[in-house]
Design an enzyme around this catalytic site. Structure first.
Site, PDB file in Angstrom:
ATOM      1  N   PHE A  11     -69.025  -8.384  90.533  1.00 34.32           N
ATOM      2  CA  PHE A  11     -69.823  -7.519  89.672  1.00 34.32           C
ATOM      3  C   PHE A  11     -70.440  -6.362  90.445  1.00 34.32           C
ATOM      4  O   PHE A  11     -70.688  -6.476  91.645  1.00 34.32           O
ATOM      5  CB  PHE A  11     -70.952  -8.324  89.002  1.00 34.32           C
ATOM      6  CG  PHE A  11     -70.443  -9.371  88.058  1.00 34.32           C
ATOM      7  CD1 PHE A  11     -70.077  -9.030  86.762  1.00 34.32           C
ATOM      8  CD2 PHE A  11     -70.288 -10.689  88.464  1.00 34.32           C
ATOM      9  CE1 PHE A  11     -69.576  -9.995  85.884  1.00 34.32           C
ATOM     10  CE2 PHE A  11     -69.792 -11.655  87.603  1.00 34.32           C
ATOM     11  CZ  PHE A  11     -69.438 -11.299  86.306  1.00 34.32           C
ATOM     12  N   ASP A 102     -73.793  -6.842 102.247  1.00 28.23           N
ATOM     13  CA  ASP A 102     -74.782  -7.365 101.288  1.00 28.23           C
ATOM     14  C   ASP A 102     -75.700  -8.381 101.980  1.00 28.23           C
ATOM     15  O   ASP A 102     -76.916  -8.413 101.747  1.00 28.23           O
ATOM     16  CB  ASP A 102     -74.118  -7.957 100.042  1.00 28.23           C
ATOM     17  CG  ASP A 102     -73.078  -9.035 100.339  1.00 28.23           C
ATOM     18  OD1 ASP A 102     -72.676  -9.207 101.509  1.00 28.23           O
ATOM     19  OD2 ASP A 102     -72.675  -9.728  99.380  1.00 28.23           O
ATOM     20  N   THR A 181     -64.755 -33.318  80.590  1.00 27.14           N
ATOM     21  CA  THR A 181     -64.282 -32.595  81.773  1.00 27.14           C
ATOM     22  C   THR A 181     -65.198 -31.406  82.080  1.00 27.14           C
ATOM     23  O   THR A 181     -65.576 -31.180  83.235  1.00 27.14           O
ATOM     24  CB  THR A 181     -62.833 -32.104  81.551  1.00 27.14           C
ATOM     25  OG1 THR A 181     -62.033 -33.233  81.208  1.00 27.14           O
ATOM     26  CG2 THR A 181     -62.274 -31.435  82.789  1.00 27.14           C
TER      27      THR A 181
HETATM   28  N1  LIG Z   1     -75.657 -11.834  83.352  1.00 22.33           N
HETATM   29  C1  LIG Z   1     -74.751 -12.208  84.250  1.00 22.33           C
HETATM   30  N2  LIG Z   1     -73.681 -11.415  84.462  1.00 22.33           N
HETATM   31  C2  LIG Z   1     -72.765 -11.775  85.367  1.00 22.33           C
HETATM   32  N3  LIG Z   1     -72.822 -12.906  86.107  1.00 22.33           N
HETATM   33  C3  LIG Z   1     -73.847 -13.725  85.934  1.00 22.33           C
HETATM   34  C4  LIG Z   1     -74.878 -13.422  85.020  1.00 22.33           C
HETATM   35  N4  LIG Z   1     -75.776 -14.426  85.083  1.00 22.33           N
HETATM   36  C5  LIG Z   1     -75.340 -15.299  85.998  1.00 22.33           C
HETATM   37  N5  LIG Z   1     -74.173 -14.922  86.509  1.00 22.33           N
HETATM   38  C6  LIG Z   1     -73.436 -15.630  87.547  1.00 22.33           C
HETATM   39  O1  LIG Z   1     -73.502 -14.836  88.718  1.00 22.33           O
HETATM   40  C7  LIG Z   1     -72.248 -14.811  89.370  1.00 22.33           C
HETATM   41  C8  LIG Z   1     -72.059 -13.465  90.047  1.00 22.33           C
HETATM   42  O2  LIG Z   1     -73.143 -13.213  90.910  1.00 22.33           O
HETATM   43  P1  LIG Z   1     -73.231 -11.860  91.702  1.00 22.33           P
HETATM   44  O3  LIG Z   1     -74.379 -12.011  92.630  1.00 22.33           O
HETATM   45  O4  LIG Z   1     -73.249 -10.685  90.778  1.00 22.33           O
HETATM   46  O5  LIG Z   1     -71.833 -11.901  92.475  1.00 22.33           O
HETATM   47  P2  LIG Z   1     -71.099 -10.840  93.376  1.00 22.33           P
HETATM   48  O6  LIG Z   1     -72.178 -10.098  94.136  1.00 22.33           O
HETATM   49  O7  LIG Z   1     -70.236 -11.656  94.240  1.00 22.33           O
HETATM   50  O8  LIG Z   1     -70.308  -9.925  92.479  1.00 22.33           O
HETATM   51  C9  LIG Z   1     -71.238 -15.023  88.252  1.00 22.33           C
HETATM   52  O9  LIG Z   1     -70.081 -15.596  88.740  1.00 22.33           O
HETATM   53  C10 LIG Z   1     -71.983 -15.957  87.322  1.00 22.33           C
HETATM   54  O10 LIG Z   1     -71.760 -17.304  87.720  1.00 22.33           O
HETATM   55  C1  LIG Z   2     -69.526 -13.381 102.163  1.00 24.30           C
HETATM   56  C2  LIG Z   2     -69.214 -12.292 101.141  1.00 24.30           C
HETATM   57  C3  LIG Z   2     -67.781 -12.470 100.648  1.00 24.30           C
HETATM   58  C4  LIG Z   2     -70.188 -12.434  99.954  1.00 24.30           C
HETATM   59  O1  LIG Z   2     -69.787 -11.551  98.932  1.00 24.30           O
HETATM   60  P1  LIG Z   2     -70.332 -11.684  97.417  1.00 24.30           P
HETATM   61  O2  LIG Z   2     -70.341 -13.129  97.035  1.00 24.30           O
HETATM   62  O3  LIG Z   2     -71.749 -11.137  97.423  1.00 24.30           O
HETATM   63  O4  LIG Z   2     -69.441 -10.843  96.579  1.00 24.30           O
HETATM   64  C5  LIG Z   2     -69.439 -10.862 101.758  1.00 24.30           C
HETATM   65  O5  LIG Z   2     -70.707 -10.785 102.315  1.00 24.30           O
HETATM   66  C6  LIG Z   2     -68.399 -10.551 102.821  1.00 24.30           C
HETATM   67  O6  LIG Z   2     -67.304 -10.112 102.527  1.00 24.30           O
HETATM   68  N1  LIG Z   2     -68.753 -10.787 104.106  1.00 24.30           N
HETATM   69  C7  LIG Z   2     -67.872 -10.525 105.245  1.00 24.30           C
HETATM   70  C8  LIG Z   2     -67.696 -11.775 106.065  1.00 24.30           C
HETATM   71  C9  LIG Z   2     -68.970 -12.231 106.772  1.00 24.30           C
HETATM   72  O7  LIG Z   2     -70.098 -11.931 106.334  1.00 24.30           O
HETATM   73  O8  LIG Z   2     -68.831 -12.891 107.820  1.00 24.30           O
HETATM   74  K   LIG Z   3     -73.068 -13.652  97.747  1.00 23.80           K
END
Ligand SMILES: Nc1ncnc2c1ncn2[C@@H]1O[C@H](COP(=O)(O)OP(=O)(O)O)[C@@H](O)[C@H]1O
Ligand SMILES: CC(C)(COP(=O)(O)O)[C@@H](O)C(=O)NCCC(=O)O
Ligand SMILES: [K+]
EC number: 2.7.1.33
Length: 249
Positions: A11, A102, A181
């Site tokens: 996201f 991040d 499940t």
């Molecule tokens: N409103 C929302 N929109 C999207 N994802 C959400 C929401 N609320 C909870 N989630 C959860 O958050 C996860 C994504 O978290 P996020 O920190 O945005 O991920 P990333 O940084 O990896 O893209 C989704 O897979 C879902 O499980």
């Molecule tokens: C660990 C992560 C995949 C997390 O990404 P996210 O779940 O926030 O999308 C990202 O921080 C990343 O690609 N890190 C590089 C590898 C590391 O931090 O060692």
């Molecule tokens: K993360």
């Protein structure tokens, strides 16, 4: 107005703040670049003069997004870069460039807010835990699959784990042993996350006997919040770090 973007693997979190950073004017979560531009086009009286972003996506994807921001909003986005140190906070990776941006920004944000030793847990596509000492040393951390990855791997590698998304959401109303499940998988995966966080807490207690702050962020932070009663849930933690890493003077 300043547009801020946090481009995760699943996201894009976006928000618009006032130029002095004091007011949060708009915010949203979208699942694609196209949806981001749709949301921005629909925002009333949007006047973006600056933009900063952090991305853990490929360089090509990030460059494409920066180009589209230039075309549609006329702004040159400033992208957070890896650093071995920002202020008193030191990156603990052997190669600081390999630490996810991040994670680095969440560490900067957490230390700024906590001003003491911190455990930072970010629950998104992946789940990450990072430790920062009272003097600002990032000690490293742990990465494991997040909820979406755990659930997808189970359905990809089995024949009979199949259920629909709506049923999955309902399954998380409680964490009793599953009797379908959907309940068994959804609750099992959430318990994995909760167990991971509980273990990180034990590690922080051993590592920082003088005390520490716990920060939870990412889309699934709410699922583990009560595992750490004193934790601060800060959905915008990466943005706190982004403002520190990319000041717009
Ligand atoms: N409103 C929302 N929109 C999207 N994802 C959400 C929401 N609320 C909870 N989630 C959860 O958050 C996860 C994504 O978290 P996020 O920190 O945005 O991920 P990333 O940084 O990896 O893209 C989704 O897979 C879902 O499980
Ligand atoms: C660990 C992560 C995949 C997390 O990404 P996210 O779940 O926030 O999308 C990202 O921080 C990343 O690609 N890190 C590089 C590898 C590391 O931090 O060692
Ligand atoms: K993360």
């Amino acid at each position: 107005m300043i547009l801020e973007l946090d481009c995760g693997n699943s996201f894009i979190k976006w928000r618009v703040i006032s130029v002095d950073g004091a007011q949060r004017l708009l915010a949203g979560v979208v699942d694609s670049d196209a949806a981001l531009f749709d949301s921005l086009a629909a925002a009333p009286e949007l006047r973006v003069s600056r933009c900063r972003l952090v991305s853990v996506r490929s360089d090509a994807e990030t460059e494409q997004l920066v180009a589209r921001l230039r075309e549609s909003l006329g702004v040159d986005a400033v992208c957070a870069q890896s650093a071995s140190q920002v202020g008193v906070v030191h990156n603990g990776y052997e190669d600081f460039r390999r630490l996810g941006l991040d994670r680095w920004l969440a560490v900067l944000g957490a230390y700024h807010l906590g001003q003491r030793a911190c455990l930072v847990v970010d629950l998104g596509t992946a789940v990450t835990a990072d430790f920062v000492s009272a003097s600002g040393m990032h000690l490293g951390g742990f990465i494991c699959p997040g909820l979406p990855l755990m659930r997808d791997q189970l359905s990809t590698h089995t024949r009979r784990i199949r259920y629909d998304r709506q049923v999955a959401l309902a399954a998380l109303q409680e964490l009793e042993p599953g009797r379908s499940t959907a309940e068994a998988v959804e609750r099992g995966c959430v318990l994995m996350l909760r167990g991971f966080v509980a273990e990180q807490l034990l590690q922080a207690q051993a590592r920082f006997p003088e005390g520490f702050e716990v920060f939870l962020t990412g889309g699934d932070a709410g699922l583990v919040q009560d595992v750490v009663p004193g934790a601060q849930v800060v959905p915008d933690l990466v943005f706190v770090g982004l403002a520190i890493a990319c000041p717009l003077s």
